[in-house]
Design an enzyme around this catalytic site. Structure first.
Site, PDB file in Angstrom:
ATOM      1  N   LYS A  13      59.756  21.158  66.297  1.00 21.51           N
ATOM      2  CA  LYS A  13      58.457  21.701  65.865  1.00 21.51           C
ATOM      3  C   LYS A  13      58.597  23.161  65.422  1.00 21.51           C
ATOM      4  O   LYS A  13      58.095  23.553  64.377  1.00 21.51           O
ATOM      5  CB  LYS A  13      57.415  21.620  67.008  1.00 21.51           C
ATOM      6  CG  LYS A  13      57.185  20.222  67.526  1.00 21.51           C
ATOM      7  CD  LYS A  13      56.156  20.184  68.639  1.00 21.51           C
ATOM      8  CE  LYS A  13      56.577  20.899  69.911  1.00 21.51           C
ATOM      9  NZ  LYS A  13      57.679  20.249  70.651  1.00 21.51           N
ATOM     10  N   ARG A  88      48.301  19.733  73.625  1.00 23.44           N
ATOM     11  CA  ARG A  88      49.312  19.035  74.411  1.00 23.44           C
ATOM     12  C   ARG A  88      48.699  17.959  75.301  1.00 23.44           C
ATOM     13  O   ARG A  88      49.415  17.211  75.952  1.00 23.44           O
ATOM     14  CB  ARG A  88      49.934  20.010  75.395  1.00 23.44           C
ATOM     15  CG  ARG A  88      51.117  20.833  75.005  1.00 23.44           C
ATOM     16  CD  ARG A  88      52.380  20.110  74.940  1.00 23.44           C
ATOM     17  NE  ARG A  88      53.533  20.799  75.457  1.00 23.44           N
ATOM     18  CZ  ARG A  88      54.174  21.802  74.867  1.00 23.44           C
ATOM     19  NH1 ARG A  88      53.736  22.353  73.792  1.00 23.44           N
ATOM     20  NH2 ARG A  88      55.269  22.261  75.405  1.00 23.44           N
ATOM     21  N   ARG A 127      70.503  24.551  72.686  1.00 20.90           N
ATOM     22  CA  ARG A 127      69.666  25.559  72.016  1.00 20.90           C
ATOM     23  C   ARG A 127      69.808  26.923  72.692  1.00 20.90           C
ATOM     24  O   ARG A 127      69.949  27.025  73.905  1.00 20.90           O
ATOM     25  CB  ARG A 127      68.191  25.147  72.090  1.00 20.90           C
ATOM     26  CG  ARG A 127      67.287  26.262  71.550  1.00 20.90           C
ATOM     27  CD  ARG A 127      65.875  25.836  71.345  1.00 20.90           C
ATOM     28  NE  ARG A 127      65.257  25.362  72.560  1.00 20.90           N
ATOM     29  CZ  ARG A 127      64.042  24.827  72.591  1.00 20.90           C
ATOM     30  NH1 ARG A 127      63.353  24.699  71.486  1.00 20.90           N
ATOM     31  NH2 ARG A 127      63.539  24.422  73.722  1.00 20.90           N
ATOM     32  N   ARG A 162      66.829  29.387  77.517  1.00 20.11           N
ATOM     33  CA  ARG A 162      65.521  29.474  78.162  1.00 20.11           C
ATOM     34  C   ARG A 162      65.588  29.031  79.622  1.00 20.11           C
ATOM     35  O   ARG A 162      66.391  28.190  79.988  1.00 20.11           O
ATOM     36  CB  ARG A 162      64.513  28.576  77.419  1.00 20.11           C
ATOM     37  CG  ARG A 162      63.908  29.271  76.238  1.00 20.11           C
ATOM     38  CD  ARG A 162      63.077  28.413  75.340  1.00 20.11           C
ATOM     39  NE  ARG A 162      62.312  27.338  75.937  1.00 20.11           N
ATOM     40  CZ  ARG A 162      61.531  26.530  75.235  1.00 20.11           C
ATOM     41  NH1 ARG A 162      61.426  26.675  73.920  1.00 20.11           N
ATOM     42  NH2 ARG A 162      60.864  25.559  75.816  1.00 20.11           N
ATOM     43  N   ARG A 173      60.102  17.852  81.425  1.00 22.91           N
ATOM     44  CA  ARG A 173      59.298  18.112  80.217  1.00 22.91           C
ATOM     45  C   ARG A 173      59.185  16.855  79.365  1.00 22.91           C
ATOM     46  O   ARG A 173      58.125  16.576  78.806  1.00 22.91           O
ATOM     47  CB  ARG A 173      59.931  19.247  79.398  1.00 22.91           C
ATOM     48  CG  ARG A 173      59.624  20.612  79.993  1.00 22.91           C
ATOM     49  CD  ARG A 173      60.574  21.682  79.502  1.00 22.91           C
ATOM     50  NE  ARG A 173      60.538  21.861  78.078  1.00 22.91           N
ATOM     51  CZ  ARG A 173      61.554  22.377  77.364  1.00 22.91           C
ATOM     52  NH1 ARG A 173      62.661  22.757  77.984  1.00 22.91           N
ATOM     53  NH2 ARG A 173      61.439  22.524  76.074  1.00 22.91           N
TER      54      ARG A 173
HETATM   55  P1  AP5 Z   1      63.069  23.505  68.175  1.00 21.90           P
HETATM   56  O1  AP5 Z   1      62.650  23.681  66.776  1.00 21.90           O
HETATM   57  O2  AP5 Z   1      63.167  24.700  69.046  1.00 21.90           O
HETATM   58  O3  AP5 Z   1      62.200  22.370  68.906  1.00 21.90           O
HETATM   59  P2  AP5 Z   1      60.719  22.340  69.449  1.00 21.90           P
HETATM   60  O4  AP5 Z   1      60.183  20.986  69.127  1.00 21.90           O
HETATM   61  O5  AP5 Z   1      59.951  23.521  68.949  1.00 21.90           O
HETATM   62  O6  AP5 Z   1      61.042  22.426  70.990  1.00 21.90           O
HETATM   63  P3  AP5 Z   1      60.475  23.287  72.201  1.00 21.90           P
HETATM   64  O7  AP5 Z   1      61.414  23.062  73.339  1.00 21.90           O
HETATM   65  O8  AP5 Z   1      60.224  24.706  71.794  1.00 21.90           O
HETATM   66  O9  AP5 Z   1      59.188  22.539  72.476  1.00 21.90           O
HETATM   67  P4  AP5 Z   1      58.465  22.432  73.821  1.00 21.90           P
HETATM   68  O10 AP5 Z   1      57.347  21.654  73.293  1.00 21.90           O
HETATM   69  O11 AP5 Z   1      59.116  21.898  75.014  1.00 21.90           O
HETATM   70  O12 AP5 Z   1      58.347  23.943  74.288  1.00 21.90           O
HETATM   71  P5  AP5 Z   1      57.205  25.029  74.145  1.00 21.90           P
HETATM   72  O13 AP5 Z   1      57.883  26.304  73.831  1.00 21.90           O
HETATM   73  O14 AP5 Z   1      56.112  24.562  73.219  1.00 21.90           O
HETATM   74  O15 AP5 Z   1      64.434  22.757  68.147  1.00 21.90           O
HETATM   75  C1  AP5 Z   1      65.144  22.425  69.329  1.00 21.90           C
HETATM   76  C2  AP5 Z   1      66.655  22.507  69.117  1.00 21.90           C
HETATM   77  O16 AP5 Z   1      67.055  21.571  68.146  1.00 21.90           O
HETATM   78  C3  AP5 Z   1      67.168  23.848  68.614  1.00 21.90           C
HETATM   79  O17 AP5 Z   1      68.414  24.068  69.208  1.00 21.90           O
HETATM   80  C4  AP5 Z   1      67.314  23.658  67.138  1.00 21.90           C
HETATM   81  O18 AP5 Z   1      68.288  24.506  66.581  1.00 21.90           O
HETATM   82  C5  AP5 Z   1      67.718  22.208  67.068  1.00 21.90           C
HETATM   83  N1  AP5 Z   1      67.236  21.551  65.882  1.00 21.90           N
HETATM   84  C6  AP5 Z   1      65.949  21.521  65.441  1.00 21.90           C
HETATM   85  N2  AP5 Z   1      65.879  20.800  64.314  1.00 21.90           N
HETATM   86  C7  AP5 Z   1      67.157  20.380  64.075  1.00 21.90           C
HETATM   87  C8  AP5 Z   1      67.733  19.563  63.077  1.00 21.90           C
HETATM   88  N3  AP5 Z   1      67.003  19.087  62.085  1.00 21.90           N
HETATM   89  N4  AP5 Z   1      69.071  19.294  63.150  1.00 21.90           N
HETATM   90  C9  AP5 Z   1      69.817  19.788  64.145  1.00 21.90           C
HETATM   91  N5  AP5 Z   1      69.319  20.582  65.122  1.00 21.90           N
HETATM   92  C10 AP5 Z   1      68.024  20.846  65.081  1.00 21.90           C
HETATM   93  O19 AP5 Z   1      56.589  25.055  75.604  1.00 21.90           O
HETATM   94  C11 AP5 Z   1      57.309  25.533  76.717  1.00 21.90           C
HETATM   95  C12 AP5 Z   1      56.427  25.435  77.968  1.00 21.90           C
HETATM   96  O20 AP5 Z   1      55.228  26.222  77.798  1.00 21.90           O
HETATM   97  C13 AP5 Z   1      55.906  24.037  78.287  1.00 21.90           C
HETATM   98  O21 AP5 Z   1      56.848  23.281  79.018  1.00 21.90           O
HETATM   99  C14 AP5 Z   1      54.631  24.384  79.099  1.00 21.90           C
HETATM  100  O22 AP5 Z   1      54.949  24.765  80.407  1.00 21.90           O
HETATM  101  C15 AP5 Z   1      54.082  25.592  78.380  1.00 21.90           C
HETATM  102  N6  AP5 Z   1      53.127  25.239  77.322  1.00 21.90           N
HETATM  103  C16 AP5 Z   1      53.268  25.507  75.988  1.00 21.90           C
HETATM  104  N7  AP5 Z   1      52.207  25.054  75.297  1.00 21.90           N
HETATM  105  C17 AP5 Z   1      51.364  24.480  76.204  1.00 21.90           C
HETATM  106  C18 AP5 Z   1      50.108  23.829  76.095  1.00 21.90           C
HETATM  107  N8  AP5 Z   1      49.494  23.664  74.909  1.00 21.90           N
HETATM  108  N9  AP5 Z   1      49.530  23.344  77.224  1.00 21.90           N
HETATM  109  C19 AP5 Z   1      50.120  23.508  78.422  1.00 21.90           C
HETATM  110  N10 AP5 Z   1      51.311  24.121  78.599  1.00 21.90           N
HETATM  111  C20 AP5 Z   1      51.949  24.607  77.496  1.00 21.90           C
END
Ligand code: AP5
Length: 215
Positions: A13, A88, A127, A162, A173
Site C-alpha cells: 500500500k 481498517r 523491509r 520497525r 497483524r
Molecule cells: P509496503 O509498501 O511498506 O507495504 P504496506 O502494505 O504499506 O505495509 P505496512 O506494513 O506498512 O502495512 P500495515 O498495514 O501493516 O502497517 P501500517 O503502517 O498501516 O511494502 C512492504 C514491503 O514489501 C517493503 O519491504 C517493500 O519494499 C516491499 N514491496 C512492496 N511492493 C513490492 C513489490 N511490488 N515487489 C517487491 N517488493 C515489494 O500500520 C502499523 C500499525 O499501526 C498497525 O498494526 C496498527 O497498530 C496501527 N494502525 C495503523 N492504521 C490503523 C487504523 N486505521 N486503525 C487502527 N490501527 C491502525
C-alpha cells in the site's frame, strides 16, 4: 484522485501510494506513519498507541477517527488523497462515509491489493524503513537496499527495522487483518467502489488504478 488502498500488511500500500502521489500531487495519508511519528515524538497520541502497535494490535477506532477527521480537512487534501491503512474496520469505514458526505467529497474507488500470504511474510521480514518521521522512505534488504549502508538515500537518517516486524507481531497483524479488515473488501464491493488487483508488482497495481480513473 480520492482513493482508499486496502490490502494486508506488506501488500505494498505504502509503495503504491508513493508512486500515485507523483502522478497528480494527491497526498498520501498513512495512519501507520502518523502513529509511528507520534510514538517517536512521545506525544499523548503516541503514548496511547505504542503498546497496541508493538503487539501488532489495531489502535482503538476513536483515536484513529480523531486523527483522520482533522487530517482530511487540511488544505493539502483538496488536490486529492490516497488513504493508506485507513479504514481498517467496518466502524472506521462507516465513520469515513459520514465524514466525506458531510464534507461533500466523493471517493473514486477502494483498491484491494491482493498478494499471496507467503510473499507478504517474506517482504515484511526484509523491509527496512527510514527512521525520520518526516521521510519514512521504504527499503527492502533484497529488492531495494539503501545505497549507503544503513542510511536513507533521501534524508541521510538511519534506516531501521520497525518494532512490529518480529515474526510474532507480523503473524498477529496478518490474523487481525483477516478478521477485522478483510471484510472491507465486501463492504466496498457493495458500495460499488471496489477495484480488486491481484498482483505482486506495484507497476501493475498503479497501471490498473490509472486505467480505472481514466475510464
Ligand atoms: P509496503 O509498501 O511498506 O507495504 P504496506 O502494505 O504499506 O505495509 P505496512 O506494513 O506498512 O502495512 P500495515 O498495514 O501493516 O502497517 P501500517 O503502517 O498501516 O511494502 C512492504 C514491503 O514489501 C517493503 O519491504 C517493500 O519494499 C516491499 N514491496 C512492496 N511492493 C513490492 C513489490 N511490488 N515487489 C517487491 N517488493 C515489494 O500500520 C502499523 C500499525 O499501526 C498497525 O498494526 C496498527 O497498530 C496501527 N494502525 C495503523 N492504521 C490503523 C487504523 N486505521 N486503525 C487502527 N490501527 C491502525
Amino acid at each position: 484522485m480520492r482513493v482508499i488502498l486496502l490490502g494486508a500488511p506488506g501488500a505494498g500500500k505504502g509503495t503504491v501510494a508513493k508512486r500515485l502521489t507523483a502522478l497528480d500531487g494527491s497526498v498520501q495519508i498513512s495512519t501507520g506513519d502518523i502513529l509511528r511519528g507520534a510514538v517517536q515524538a512521545g506525544t499523548e497520541l503516541g503514548k496511547k498507541a505504542k503498546e497496541y502497535m508493538e503487539r501488532g494490535d489495531l489502535v482503538p477506532d476513536e483515536l484513529i477517527l480523531g486523527i483522520m477527521e482533522k487530517r482530511l480537512q487540511e488544505p493539502d487534501c483538496r488536490k486529492g488523497f490516497l488513504l493508506d491503512g485507513f479504514p481498517r474496520t467496518i466502524p472506521q469505514a462507516e465513520a469515513l462515509k459520514q465524514l466525506l458526505a458531510r464534507l461533500g467529497i466523493r471517493l473514486d474507488m477502494a483498491v484491494n491489493i491482493d498478494v499471496p500470504r507467503e510473499v507478504i511474510f517474506d517482504r515484511l521480514t526484509t523491509r527496512r524503513t527510514c527512521s525520520n518521521p518526516q521521510c519514512q522512505e521504504i527499503y527492502n534488504v533484497k529488492s531495494k537496499p539503501p545505497k549507503m549502508g544503513g542510511v536513507c538515500d533521501k534524508c541521510g537518517s538511519p534506516v531501521v527495522q520497525r518494532a512490529d516486524e518480529t515474526e510474532e507481531a507480523i503473524g498477529k497483524r496478518l490474523d487481525i487483518y483477516n478478521e477485522k479488515t478483510a471484510p472491507l473488501i465486501d463492504y466496498y464491493e457493495k458500495e460499488g467502489l471496489l477495484l480488486n488487483v491481484r498482483a505482486t508488482d506495484s507497476d501493475t497495481v498503479v497501471e490498473a488504478i490509472r486505467k480505472k480513473l481514466a475510464a
